[in-house]
Design an enzyme around this catalytic site. Sequence first.
Site, PDB file in Angstrom:
ATOM      1  N   HIS A  93       0.856  -1.197   0.000  1.00 52.46           N
ATOM      2  CA  HIS A  93       0.000   0.000   0.000  1.00 52.46           C
ATOM      3  C   HIS A  93       0.890   1.245   0.000  1.00 52.46           C
ATOM      4  CE1 HIS A  93      -2.906   2.996   1.199  1.00 52.46           C
ATOM      5  NE2 HIS A  93      -3.850   2.145   0.850  1.00 52.46           N
ATOM      6  N   GLU A 165      -3.932   1.777  -7.187  1.00 50.18           N
ATOM      7  CA  GLU A 165      -4.302   2.918  -6.352  1.00 50.18           C
ATOM      8  C   GLU A 165      -3.371   4.089  -6.676  1.00 50.18           C
ATOM      9  OE1 GLU A 165      -6.664   1.581  -2.604  1.00 50.18           O
ATOM     10  OE2 GLU A 165      -4.572   1.872  -2.091  1.00 50.18           O
TER      11      GLU A 165
END
Length: 257
Positions: A93, A165
Amino acid sequence: MKTFIVGNWKMNFTVGESSLYLHKLLKRIKPAKNLEIAVAPSTIALQPLSLQTDRKKIKLAAQNFYFRDYGAYTGEVSISQLRSLVDYALVGHSERRYIFHETDKDIREKVAAAIRGGIRPILCIGETETERDFGETEGVLKDQLFGGLQDVSEEDLNKVIVAYEPVWAISSVKGAKLASPDDVQKSINIIRKHLAAKFGKEREEKIPVLYGGSVNPQNAEAYLTLDDVNGLLIGGASLIADQFDDIIEIAKKVTNK
Ligand code: 13P
């Protein structure tokens, strides 16, 4: 392929609040064919929530872990400790890459450790705003993708989930912008093109690719109906039951089309 709706709660909710919130979600959410719903609570909440959840409705994901199985790694949690608690684990992430300085090597080791431990890694990749402005999106996506997947055997590729993302579209990033469906489609095409070139079309088609970045009930359908997008990774909106539930309903509608 299933559609995945994954809520990343990040560092929010106490254990008690997490449990109450999961209770609320379990009451509202009805299982649906071809829809996989998971939430990623804080690590300390995983154990009680694993006893509380109904995995047919909501599965659990880890937000983070260390790639070694056990040993003198103060403060860390391993995949073998998480094995009975979660089905999925986020890896790479952007908040781990940029706030906690995780390297490509860490991410590669984590993807491999998750697969070894029977947990499906959700490999998050995405360019920063500066990289985008300099036209480096494709290079960054390719590097992060193959950096993360380097130690995954071809047979294990179908255990991997990729989440695109773009860092500049994540709601917690200062001045975040909304990625247009067109922006997202371009990057998804890049990801799929490189996966197919390296692993072959047949293997590429088995890898779910999700989108994440300021997803909410207003824009979820536009992202979910893009070609080759297999679900959403949701931060802020996953913390609000009405919004998370609305997005799930949208996913059901889109999946059953
Ligand atoms: P937001 O949905 O809050 O932009 O967060 C996206 C994210 O980082 C999910 O992992």
